[in-house]
Write a protein that holds these residues in place. Structure first.
Motif, PDB file in Angstrom:
ATOM      1  N   ALA A   8       0.799  -1.225   0.000  1.00 26.14           N
ATOM      2  CA  ALA A   8       0.000   0.000   0.000  1.00 26.14           C
ATOM      3  C   ALA A   8       0.834   1.278   0.000  1.00 26.14           C
ATOM      4  CB  ALA A   8      -0.960   0.003   1.183  1.00 26.14           C
ATOM      5  N   CYS A   9       2.023   1.234   0.574  1.00 29.24           N
ATOM      6  CA  CYS A   9       2.844   2.455   0.650  1.00 29.24           C
ATOM      7  C   CYS A   9       3.814   2.560  -0.528  1.00 29.24           C
ATOM      8  CB  CYS A   9       3.594   2.525   1.974  1.00 29.24           C
ATOM      9  SG  CYS A   9       4.955   1.343   2.128  1.00 29.24           S
ATOM     10  N   GLU A  10       3.622   1.708  -1.522  1.00 27.11           N
ATOM     11  CA  GLU A  10       4.484   1.729  -2.722  1.00 27.11           C
ATOM     12  C   GLU A  10       5.954   1.528  -2.387  1.00 27.11           C
ATOM     13  OE1 GLU A  10       3.384   1.524  -5.850  1.00 27.11           O
ATOM     14  OE2 GLU A  10       1.359   1.509  -5.004  1.00 27.11           O
TER      15      GLU A  10
ATOM     16  N   SER B 240      21.385 -16.785  -1.230  1.00 28.18           N
ATOM     17  CA  SER B 240      20.778 -17.970  -0.618  1.00 28.18           C
ATOM     18  C   SER B 240      19.300 -18.073  -0.946  1.00 28.18           C
ATOM     19  CB  SER B 240      20.929 -17.899   0.908  1.00 28.18           C
ATOM     20  OG  SER B 240      22.285 -17.898   1.272  1.00 28.18           O
ATOM     21  N   ASP B 241      18.805 -19.300  -0.989  1.00 29.57           N
ATOM     22  CA  ASP B 241      17.383 -19.549  -1.190  1.00 29.57           C
ATOM     23  C   ASP B 241      16.607 -19.138   0.054  1.00 29.57           C
ATOM     24  OD1 ASP B 241      18.169 -20.667  -3.587  1.00 29.57           O
ATOM     25  OD2 ASP B 241      17.831 -22.742  -2.956  1.00 29.57           O
ATOM     26  N   LEU B 242      15.356 -18.757  -0.156  1.00 26.08           N
ATOM     27  CA  LEU B 242      14.479 -18.374   0.942  1.00 26.08           C
ATOM     28  C   LEU B 242      13.168 -19.145   0.847  1.00 26.08           C
ATOM     29  CD1 LEU B 242      14.817 -14.468   0.763  1.00 26.08           C
ATOM     30  CD2 LEU B 242      16.005 -16.004   2.333  1.00 26.08           C
ATOM     31  N   VAL B 243      12.637 -19.559   1.969  1.00 20.31           N
ATOM     32  CA  VAL B 243      11.286 -20.113   2.043  1.00 20.31           C
ATOM     33  C   VAL B 243      10.446 -19.053   2.738  1.00 20.31           C
ATOM     34  CG1 VAL B 243       9.816 -21.947   2.964  1.00 20.31           C
ATOM     35  CG2 VAL B 243      12.106 -22.494   2.098  1.00 20.31           C
ATOM     36  N   ILE B 244       9.360 -18.649   2.073  1.00 16.39           N
ATOM     37  CA  ILE B 244       8.599 -17.476   2.492  1.00 16.39           C
ATOM     38  C   ILE B 244       7.127 -17.825   2.685  1.00 16.39           C
ATOM     39  CG2 ILE B 244       7.891 -15.146   1.787  1.00 16.39           C
ATOM     40  CD1 ILE B 244      10.494 -15.261  -0.042  1.00 16.39           C
ATOM     41  N   GLU B 245       6.582 -17.328   3.782  1.00 18.29           N
ATOM     42  CA  GLU B 245       5.148 -17.454   4.035  1.00 18.29           C
ATOM     43  C   GLU B 245       4.527 -16.065   4.022  1.00 18.29           C
ATOM     44  OE1 GLU B 245       1.996 -19.081   7.390  1.00 18.29           O
ATOM     45  OE2 GLU B 245       4.133 -19.391   7.691  1.00 18.29           O
ATOM     46  N   ILE B 246       3.465 -15.912   3.246  1.00 15.31           N
ATOM     47  CA  ILE B 246       2.700 -14.672   3.250  1.00 15.31           C
ATOM     48  C   ILE B 246       1.612 -14.857   4.307  1.00 15.31           C
ATOM     49  CG2 ILE B 246       1.245 -13.103   1.913  1.00 15.31           C
ATOM     50  CD1 ILE B 246       2.595 -14.311  -0.634  1.00 15.31           C
ATOM     51  N   PRO B 247       1.572 -14.007   5.329  1.00  9.62           N
ATOM     52  CA  PRO B 247       0.567 -14.180   6.378  1.00  9.62           C
ATOM     53  C   PRO B 247      -0.863 -14.141   5.835  1.00  9.62           C
ATOM     54  CG  PRO B 247       2.250 -12.654   7.089  1.00  9.62           C
ATOM     55  CD  PRO B 247       2.483 -12.904   5.625  1.00  9.62           C
ATOM     56  N   ARG B 248      -1.750 -14.783   6.552  1.00  7.75           N
ATOM     57  CA  ARG B 248      -3.148 -14.871   6.146  1.00  7.75           C
ATOM     58  C   ARG B 248      -3.813 -13.503   6.098  1.00  7.75           C
ATOM     59  NH1 ARG B 248      -6.076 -18.882   9.682  1.00  7.75           N
ATOM     60  NH2 ARG B 248      -4.944 -20.293   8.339  1.00  7.75           N
ATOM     61  N   TYR B 249      -3.439 -12.620   7.020  1.00  9.47           N
ATOM     62  CA  TYR B 249      -4.078 -11.313   7.105  1.00  9.47           C
ATOM     63  C   TYR B 249      -3.047 -10.206   6.972  1.00  9.47           C
ATOM     64  CZ  TYR B 249      -7.791 -14.114   9.153  1.00  9.47           C
ATOM     65  OH  TYR B 249      -8.744 -15.066   9.374  1.00  9.47           O
ATOM     66  N   THR B 250      -3.550  -9.046   6.586  1.00 11.23           N
ATOM     67  CA  THR B 250      -2.736  -7.850   6.535  1.00 11.23           C
ATOM     68  C   THR B 250      -3.550  -6.706   7.119  1.00 11.23           C
ATOM     69  OG1 THR B 250      -1.421  -6.389   5.128  1.00 11.23           O
ATOM     70  CG2 THR B 250      -3.442  -7.229   4.177  1.00 11.23           C
ATOM     71  N   ILE B 251      -2.885  -5.715   7.612  1.00 11.62           N
ATOM     72  CA  ILE B 251      -3.591  -4.550   8.146  1.00 11.62           C
ATOM     73  C   ILE B 251      -3.550  -3.467   7.087  1.00 11.62           C
ATOM     74  CG2 ILE B 251      -3.614  -2.794   9.962  1.00 11.62           C
ATOM     75  CD1 ILE B 251      -2.163  -4.864  11.743  1.00 11.62           C
ATOM     76  N   ASN B 252      -4.673  -3.325   6.396  1.00 13.76           N
ATOM     77  CA  ASN B 252      -4.787  -2.309   5.354  1.00 13.76           C
ATOM     78  C   ASN B 252      -6.202  -1.743   5.424  1.00 13.76           C
ATOM     79  OD1 ASN B 252      -4.958  -0.728   3.092  1.00 13.76           O
ATOM     80  ND2 ASN B 252      -3.940  -2.177   1.741  1.00 13.76           N
ATOM     81  N   GLN B 253      -6.340  -0.574   5.980  1.00 12.70           N
ATOM     82  CA  GLN B 253      -7.644   0.039   6.177  1.00 12.70           C
ATOM     83  C   GLN B 253      -8.391   0.224   4.851  1.00 12.70           C
ATOM     84  OE1 GLN B 253      -8.841   0.535   9.222  1.00 12.70           O
ATOM     85  NE2 GLN B 253      -6.940  -0.042  10.213  1.00 12.70           N
ATOM     86  N   VAL B 254      -7.685   0.466   3.773  1.00 15.90           N
ATOM     87  CA  VAL B 254      -8.322   0.732   2.500  1.00 15.90           C
ATOM     88  C   VAL B 254      -8.869  -0.538   1.874  1.00 15.90           C
ATOM     89  CG1 VAL B 254      -7.967   1.628   0.173  1.00 15.90           C
ATOM     90  CG2 VAL B 254      -6.874   2.750   2.109  1.00 15.90           C
ATOM     91  N   SER B 255      -8.069  -1.598   1.790  1.00 13.56           N
ATOM     92  CA  SER B 255      -8.501  -2.807   1.096  1.00 13.56           C
ATOM     93  C   SER B 255      -9.449  -3.675   1.903  1.00 13.56           C
ATOM     94  CB  SER B 255      -7.296  -3.648   0.661  1.00 13.56           C
ATOM     95  OG  SER B 255      -6.680  -4.232   1.780  1.00 13.56           O
ATOM     96  N   GLU B 256      -9.538  -3.438   3.209  1.00  9.52           N
ATOM     97  CA  GLU B 256     -10.401  -4.264   4.037  1.00  9.52           C
ATOM     98  C   GLU B 256     -11.850  -3.789   4.043  1.00  9.52           C
ATOM     99  OE1 GLU B 256      -8.512  -4.333   7.848  1.00  9.52           O
ATOM    100  OE2 GLU B 256      -6.911  -5.634   7.145  1.00  9.52           O
ATOM    101  N   GLY B 257     -12.149  -2.730   3.341  1.00 10.54           N
ATOM    102  CA  GLY B 257     -13.520  -2.280   3.217  1.00 10.54           C
ATOM    103  C   GLY B 257     -14.093  -1.613   4.450  1.00 10.54           C
ATOM    104  N   HIS B 258     -13.273  -0.998   5.280  1.00 11.15           N
ATOM    105  CA  HIS B 258     -13.754  -0.310   6.482  1.00 11.15           C
ATOM    106  C   HIS B 258     -14.257   1.074   6.148  1.00 11.15           C
ATOM    107  CE1 HIS B 258     -12.399  -3.437   9.115  1.00 11.15           C
ATOM    108  NE2 HIS B 258     -11.207  -3.398   8.555  1.00 11.15           N
TER     109      HIS B 258
END
Length: 112
Positions: A41-43, A94-112
């Motif tokens: 969101a913050c580019e 080096s290789d990385l194993v990455i998990e994208i968390p289930r939730y994010t805190i984004n007031q705009v995309s969450e429809g609030h």
């Protein structure tokens, strides 16, 4: 070239993904280049936590986070010791194993 191994995420990569990254590029830039649309969101200016990821393997190969990133991460949902902002985590050799968390805190995309 180092590999970024993304664990399955229902929205961003349901099957998981293995992609090649360039040394010196950020995890976010590599993901976006390969069609994994991690929120930023913050580019990529280190002013939010929407690109938060957890590095499950290879964390020690990343340069340490700076104080600004640490301050932002303190606000992230699901913070873990190996959390990073993907816009700030620069890929090394080096290789990385990455998990994208289930939730994010984004007031705009969450429809609030």
């Amino acid at each position: 070239m180092p590999q970024l191994i993304f664990l399955p995420h229902a929205e961003h990569c349901p099957e998981g993904a293995v992609l090649e990254a360039n040394e010196g590029e950020t995890v976010l830039d590599a993901a976006l280049r390969h069609g994994i649309d991690i929120e930023h969101a913050c580019e990529k200016s280190c002013a939010c936590t929407t690109c938060h990821v957890v590095i499950r393997e290879g964390f020690e190969s990343l340069e340490a986070s700076d104080e600004l990133e640490d301050d932002m991460l303190d606000k992230a949902w699901g913070l873990e010791p190996t959390s990073r902002l993907s816009c700030q985590a620069v890929v090394s050799d080096s290789d990385l194993v990455i998990e994208i968390p289930r939730y994010t805190i984004n007031q705009v995309s969450e429809g609030h």
